[in-house]
Write an enzyme that holds these catalytic residues in place. Structure first.
Site, PDB file in Angstrom:
ATOM      1  N   ASP A  81       0.824  -1.204   0.000  1.00  0.00           N
ATOM      2  CA  ASP A  81       0.000   0.000   0.000  1.00  0.00           C
ATOM      3  C   ASP A  81       0.862   1.258   0.000  1.00  0.00           C
ATOM      4  OD1 ASP A  81      -2.380   1.460   0.169  1.00  0.00           O
ATOM      5  OD2 ASP A  81      -2.453   1.365   2.360  1.00  0.00           O
ATOM      6  N   HIS A  82       0.487   2.250  -0.800  1.00  0.00           N
ATOM      7  CA  HIS A  82       1.108   3.590  -0.791  1.00  0.00           C
ATOM      8  C   HIS A  82       2.629   3.574  -0.912  1.00  0.00           C
ATOM      9  CE1 HIS A  82      -2.318   6.217  -0.228  1.00  0.00           C
ATOM     10  NE2 HIS A  82      -2.792   5.379   0.672  1.00  0.00           N
ATOM     11  N   ASP A 103       2.169   5.184  -5.424  1.00  0.00           N
ATOM     12  CA  ASP A 103       1.467   6.417  -5.084  1.00  0.00           C
ATOM     13  C   ASP A 103       2.240   7.630  -5.593  1.00  0.00           C
ATOM     14  OD1 ASP A 103       0.077   8.534  -4.061  1.00  0.00           O
ATOM     15  OD2 ASP A 103       0.161   7.895  -1.968  1.00  0.00           O
ATOM     16  N   GLU A 133      -2.820   6.049  -7.888  1.00  0.00           N
ATOM     17  CA  GLU A 133      -3.742   7.065  -7.369  1.00  0.00           C
ATOM     18  C   GLU A 133      -3.698   8.299  -8.248  1.00  0.00           C
ATOM     19  OE1 GLU A 133      -4.522   9.664  -3.274  1.00  0.00           O
ATOM     20  OE2 GLU A 133      -3.613   7.665  -3.153  1.00  0.00           O
ATOM     21  N   GLY A 179      -6.538   8.406   8.189  1.00  0.00           N
ATOM     22  CA  GLY A 179      -6.508   8.594   9.633  1.00  0.00           C
ATOM     23  C   GLY A 179      -7.884   8.757  10.237  1.00  0.00           C
ATOM     24  N   HIS A 206      -9.688   5.232  -0.727  1.00  0.00           N
ATOM     25  CA  HIS A 206      -8.777   5.289   0.407  1.00  0.00           C
ATOM     26  C   HIS A 206      -9.431   6.100   1.525  1.00  0.00           C
ATOM     27  CE1 HIS A 206      -4.716   4.028  -1.433  1.00  0.00           C
ATOM     28  NE2 HIS A 206      -5.699   3.580  -2.201  1.00  0.00           N
ATOM     29  N   GLY A 207      -8.972   5.891   2.762  1.00  0.00           N
ATOM     30  CA  GLY A 207      -9.548   6.629   3.884  1.00  0.00           C
ATOM     31  C   GLY A 207     -10.932   6.153   4.249  1.00  0.00           C
TER      32      GLY A 207
END
Length: 284
Positions: A81-82, A103, A133, A179, A206-207
């Site tokens: 991820d990322h 990313d 992304e 977050g 995402h998120g």
């Protein structure tokens, strides 16, 4: 069984549900996620971040997941991820990750395209899928640092980006944040609808942690096929940890007793998320 993103997201997009993607690094997380996914017959994506792979982290994570994946009768994706570091991405591919995300969302689009193409050229020959992304999801990074300003995905850039990079999935920015939310978000579903009409590949949100359930489900109904979740699991673990700390008088509680409240809190949250994204019984 280990599979790549294409083996779960294409079906999810066609049938109108989401696949839960959980960032995880340790046995307590991985085992609870997989046991719960098998119980609910849900496909699942296990994700690790770049910093999780430092040192011997990549050996622990890949050895654990690859060692147990064939014991589960559900599709399991092992996803990076990322990632922004090409060396780490290449190492993850070599170690057996079945999917990676590059990313480049903070870069100018042409640089994002060029770098993403480089990752695709590394991954596809080894049957590893690539997520990228377009636009940028802000919020706080795991280390507490600020993740920059939100930049919503521009629909008119989507086709160019996907066609030139040949990515397998596209993370879009429609109003979520990484977050824990300070206030509830308001997702731009109209923009998502426009993007989904254009995109040749499944879309990623995402998120997902803390985003109101009705908004997540509306996004799934309008094209989101993968939903990233992590903060909600960390919150559940902390909740279980506090229960565990208060519930044992012995100075040497047995491991099963020590971890049970943590696993119970995690299981409850994971089930909630699988129900939220409609993935129960989709991993059969």
């Amino acid at each position: 069984m280990l599979v790549n993103l294409n083996e779960v997201l294409i079906k999810a997009r066609k049938e109108g549900y989401g696949v839960p993607a959980f960032d995880c690094t340790e046995d307590v997380l991985i085992r609870t996620i997989l046991d719960t996914a098998e119980e609910k017959k849900s496909p699942v994506i296990l994700m690790a971040l770049e910093h999780d792979l430092k040192g011997k982290g990549i050996d622990y994570i890949t050895s654990l997941v690859k060692g147990v994946a064939d014991k589960y009768d559900i599709p399991i994706v092992l996803h990076l991820d990322h990632a922004t570091n090409f060396e780490i991405i290449e190492k993850a591919i070599d170690y057996g990750f079945t999917s990676v995300m590059y990313d480049g969302s903070m870069l100018p689009i042409e640089e994002n395209i060029a770098n993403t193409k480089r990752v695709v050229e590394m991954a596809h020959p080894k049957n590893v899928t690539v997520e990228a992304e377009l636009g940028h999801v802000a919020g706080k990074e795991i280390d507490g640092s600020y993740a920059g300003e939100t930049m919503l995905t521009e629909p008119d850039e989507v086709l160019k980006f996907v066609n030139e990079t040949k990515v397998d999935a596209l993370a879009v920015s429609i109003g979520t944040a990484h977050g824990v939310y300070v206030s509830a978000p308001e997702l731009n579903i109209d923009r998502l609808i426009e993007i989904n009409k254009i995109s040749p590949v499944p879309l990623v949100l995402h998120g997902g942690s803390g985003t109101p359930i009705d908004q997540v489900q509306e996004s799934i109904k309008n094209g989101i096929s993968k939903i990233n979740l992590y903060a909600d699991l960390r919150i559940a673990m902390f909740k279980g940890l506090k229960v565990s700390a208060k519930s044992h008088d012995r100075v040497d509680p047995l491991p099963d007793q020590l971890y049970k409240p943590i696993r119970d809190a995690l299981r409850e949250t994971i089930i909630d998320k699988m129900e939220m994204v409609f993935s129960e019984n989709k991993g059969i």
